[in-house]
Write an enzyme that holds these catalytic residues in place. Structure first.
Site, PDB file in Angstrom:
ATOM      1  N   HIS A  59      21.616 -21.118  41.064  1.00  0.00           N
ATOM      2  CA  HIS A  59      20.544 -20.461  40.321  1.00  0.00           C
ATOM      3  C   HIS A  59      20.245 -21.230  39.044  1.00  0.00           C
ATOM      4  O   HIS A  59      21.058 -22.029  38.570  1.00  0.00           O
ATOM      5  CB  HIS A  59      20.917 -19.016  39.981  1.00  0.00           C
ATOM      6  CG  HIS A  59      22.160 -18.890  39.152  1.00  0.00           C
ATOM      7  ND1 HIS A  59      23.416 -18.868  39.705  1.00  0.00           N
ATOM      8  CD2 HIS A  59      22.341 -18.789  37.812  1.00  0.00           C
ATOM      9  CE1 HIS A  59      24.326 -18.747  38.748  1.00  0.00           C
ATOM     10  NE2 HIS A  59      23.704 -18.702  37.580  1.00  0.00           N
ATOM     11  N   ARG A  80      28.139 -26.491  36.769  1.00  0.00           N
ATOM     12  CA  ARG A  80      26.811 -27.115  36.650  1.00  0.00           C
ATOM     13  C   ARG A  80      26.698 -28.201  37.710  1.00  0.00           C
ATOM     14  O   ARG A  80      27.532 -29.102  37.777  1.00  0.00           O
ATOM     15  CB  ARG A  80      26.656 -27.690  35.240  1.00  0.00           C
ATOM     16  CG  ARG A  80      25.263 -28.223  34.927  1.00  0.00           C
ATOM     17  CD  ARG A  80      25.216 -28.863  33.542  1.00  0.00           C
ATOM     18  NE  ARG A  80      25.564 -27.935  32.485  1.00  0.00           N
ATOM     19  CZ  ARG A  80      26.585 -28.093  31.634  1.00  0.00           C
ATOM     20  NH1 ARG A  80      27.372 -29.151  31.734  1.00  0.00           N
ATOM     21  NH2 ARG A  80      26.823 -27.205  30.689  1.00  0.00           N
TER      22      ARG A  80
END
Length: 322
Positions: free
Chosen positions: A178, A198
């Site tokens: 997301h 990340r």
């Protein structure tokens, strides 16, 4: 001391993607030119919220839990989480796109980081025209096809993008890739965790010319590679009623549109309750204690309180509990 509705000082965070909406839209007392996040209610180590109102002003959230225990958290919540506050509430202002990321589940987070996992939800408060979120994949993948796209710089081609407007709500379970897109201001409700993997950051550099760390190897075993249409949440908007938005193992969130006076009975709720004002303003009253709640304010009602009266001309509020 008899407990009352408690407000906390926000904790501001600055990252390279932050903007000015926390100050300009929510009226936050931001001292820097830009700010990315306002942590409204946090028990994260090193970032524990401090009371801003009433006789308990200056006490930390952790001190309240250690002192009042079940009265503050609720018996079931205290039995489940002990002295750890289980919810983190934030406002997030994305002037630029956030990195594409995901969060591990409880088991993986415990094993690797001695942390909770990070299930979360977003409520969009404001969005510039055309603003988008990234939520999940647009096709079901294997680990190998994912890594191939990542290696070839084509990750964005397989990500699902959603154009958003104010009021849109998204539930982000662990493992789901997301990203919050540029131009979006939202409220985030999540498990108490600061563990993020990340996986893509647009090859950006910070003010010192450095790229940010990616967590490619850690993420591979944490990603849900299935295409799932399970993220956007529909909900009723009935006046003066708790309209359910999200009901998961870690938190329940309801939508309140208060017009006039709304009396909320909490006697059978064995949990603290959090009210987040996302539009308008209201007065929150418990006995002789009354607190003003304006757009961008968050207030906590300890579990020992059995009734809350909310008065407003027209206010939109998120109600959160365990």
């Amino acid at each position: 001391m008899k407990l009352y509705p408690i407000k906390f000082n926000p904790i501001f965070k600055e990252y390279l993607w932050g903007g000015t909406k926390l100050k300009e839209v929510l009226g936050k007392d931001v001292k820097t030119e830009t700010a990315s996040e306002s942590w409204e209610l946090s028990g994260v180590e090193g970032n524990v919220s401090v009371v801003s109102n009433g006789e308990l002003k200056g006490n930390t959230l952790q001190e309240l839990i250690d002192t009042y225990k079940e009265e503050f958290l609720g018996k079931d919540v205290y039995n489940r989480f002990g002295n750890k506050f289980p919810i983190l509430i934030k406002f997030i202002d994305a002037k630029l796109d956030l990195s594409v990321q995901l969060h591990p589940n409880d088991a993986l987070a415990k094993e690797r980081h001695n942390s909770f996992g990070k299930t979360e939800m977003w409520y969009v408060m404001q969005a510039d025209p055309g603003s988008k979120l990234i939520v999940g994949f647009n096709e079901t993948l294997t680990k190998e096809t994912y890594l191939e796209h990542l290696k070839n710089g084509k990750l964005l081609e397989i990500l699902n993008q959603e154009e958003v407007t104010a009021g849109d709500t998204y539930f982000i379970n662990t493992g789901k890739v997301h990203a919050i897109g540029a131009g979006i201001l939202l409220a985030e409700i999540q498990q108490t965790s600061d563990v993020t993997y990340r996986i893509y950051d647009y090859e950006r550099k910070d003010k010192d010319g450095n790229t940010r760390e990616l967590h490619t190897e850690q993420a591979v075993d944490a990603i849900d590679y299935q295409k799932k249409d399970d993220f956007k949440t529909s909900y009723e908007t009935t006046y003066n009623s708790s309209n359910n938005m999200v009901n998961c193992d870690y938190f329940v969130t309801n939508y309140l549109n208060v017009v006039g006076t709304f009396v909320k009975q909490l006697v059978n709720r064995d949990s603290f309750t959090i009210y987040i004002c996302v539009d308008g303003q209201a007065q929150v009253t418990v006995g002789e204690n009354s607190e003003k709640l304006v757009k961008g304010d968050t207030i906590l009602i300890p579990a020992a309180i059995n009734e809350v009266i909310i008065s407003a001309k027209d206010a939109k509020i998120l109600e959160v509990h365990i």
